[in-house]
Design a protein around this motif. Structure first.
Motif, PDB file in Angstrom:
ATOM      1  N   UNK A  16       0.809  -1.217   0.000  1.00 37.00           N
ATOM      2  CA  UNK A  16       0.000   0.000   0.000  1.00 37.00           C
ATOM      3  C   UNK A  16       0.846   1.272   0.000  1.00 37.00           C
ATOM      4  N   UNK A  17       2.162   1.103  -0.120  1.00 32.72           N
ATOM      5  CA  UNK A  17       3.072   2.249  -0.148  1.00 32.72           C
ATOM      6  C   UNK A  17       3.805   2.342  -1.487  1.00 32.72           C
ATOM      7  N   UNK A  18       3.190   1.822  -2.520  1.00 30.78           N
ATOM      8  CA  UNK A  18       3.786   1.838  -3.864  1.00 30.78           C
ATOM      9  C   UNK A  18       4.108   3.268  -4.282  1.00 30.78           C
ATOM     10  N   UNK A  19       5.289   3.445  -4.837  1.00 28.30           N
ATOM     11  CA  UNK A  19       5.723   4.754  -5.303  1.00 28.30           C
ATOM     12  C   UNK A  19       6.727   5.428  -4.390  1.00 28.30           C
ATOM     13  N   UNK A  23      14.820   3.412  -0.303  1.00 27.57           N
ATOM     14  CA  UNK A  23      15.599   3.806   0.885  1.00 27.57           C
ATOM     15  C   UNK A  23      14.701   4.387   1.975  1.00 27.57           C
ATOM     16  N   UNK A  24      13.628   5.072   1.580  1.00 29.47           N
ATOM     17  CA  UNK A  24      12.674   5.577   2.561  1.00 29.47           C
ATOM     18  C   UNK A  24      11.985   4.407   3.261  1.00 29.47           C
ATOM     19  N   UNK A  25      11.507   3.437   2.489  1.00 27.50           N
ATOM     20  CA  UNK A  25      10.830   2.268   3.060  1.00 27.50           C
ATOM     21  C   UNK A  25      11.759   1.475   3.976  1.00 27.50           C
ATOM     22  N   UNK A  44       7.039  12.214   6.991  1.00 27.04           N
ATOM     23  CA  UNK A  44       6.334  11.014   6.548  1.00 27.04           C
ATOM     24  C   UNK A  44       5.081  11.390   5.767  1.00 27.04           C
ATOM     25  N   UNK A  45       4.333  12.338   6.277  1.00 28.38           N
ATOM     26  CA  UNK A  45       3.080  12.742   5.644  1.00 28.38           C
ATOM     27  C   UNK A  45       3.339  13.286   4.239  1.00 28.38           C
ATOM     28  N   UNK A  50       2.767  13.021  -1.526  1.00 24.67           N
ATOM     29  CA  UNK A  50       3.376  13.393  -2.799  1.00 24.67           C
ATOM     30  C   UNK A  50       3.774  12.199  -3.667  1.00 24.67           C
ATOM     31  N   UNK A  51       4.188  11.098  -3.051  1.00 25.17           N
ATOM     32  CA  UNK A  51       4.804  10.020  -3.821  1.00 25.17           C
ATOM     33  C   UNK A  51       4.004   8.722  -3.897  1.00 25.17           C
ATOM     34  N   UNK A  52       3.144   8.467  -2.926  1.00 19.86           N
ATOM     35  CA  UNK A  52       2.428   7.194  -2.897  1.00 19.86           C
ATOM     36  C   UNK A  52       1.409   7.140  -4.035  1.00 19.86           C
ATOM     37  N   UNK A  53       1.391   6.018  -4.733  1.00 21.55           N
ATOM     38  CA  UNK A  53       0.485   5.843  -5.871  1.00 21.55           C
ATOM     39  C   UNK A  53      -0.878   5.287  -5.470  1.00 21.55           C
ATOM     40  N   UNK A  54      -1.025   4.912  -4.215  1.00 25.44           N
ATOM     41  CA  UNK A  54      -2.270   4.300  -3.753  1.00 25.44           C
ATOM     42  C   UNK A  54      -3.155   5.381  -3.115  1.00 25.44           C
TER      43      UNK A  54
END
Length: 86
Positions: A16-19, A23-25, A44-45, A50-54
């Motif tokens: 659920x964190x695609x995108x 290195x962040x993950x 984190x927010x 900005x980056x998560x595709x979900x």
């Protein structure tokens, strides 16, 4: 409680964190169920929004961020408003 004291956490499966950058993950703590722990701190927010595709993940994070300290601060705000009215 104020925003600097908020220790809320959200937990997401990595799917659920695609995108998000690898290195962040990898820098995030994980639960025994291999879910990723995220805080409601701005770094984190911002990355999630900005980056998560979900879309569901972005919405969950945005709503939680908007409700930080709500239980503690609503009574204070209500008291201030009532004091200004009288």
């Amino acid at each position: 409680m104020n925003l600097n004291e908020d220790s809320s956490r959200l937990f997401f499966p990595e799917a659920e964190l695609a995108g998000l950058p690898l290195e962040f993950l990898q820098s995030l703590d994980k639960t025994q169920n291999k879910e990723v722990k995220l805080t409601l701190e701005s770094n984190h927010v911002e990355d999630i929004l900005e980056l998560c595709k979900i879309a569901k993940t972005r919405k969950t994070m945005d709503m939680a961020y908007g409700k930080r300290c709500e239980d503690a601060n609503i009574p204070v705000l209500r008291k201030l408003v009532l004091a200004c009215l009288f």
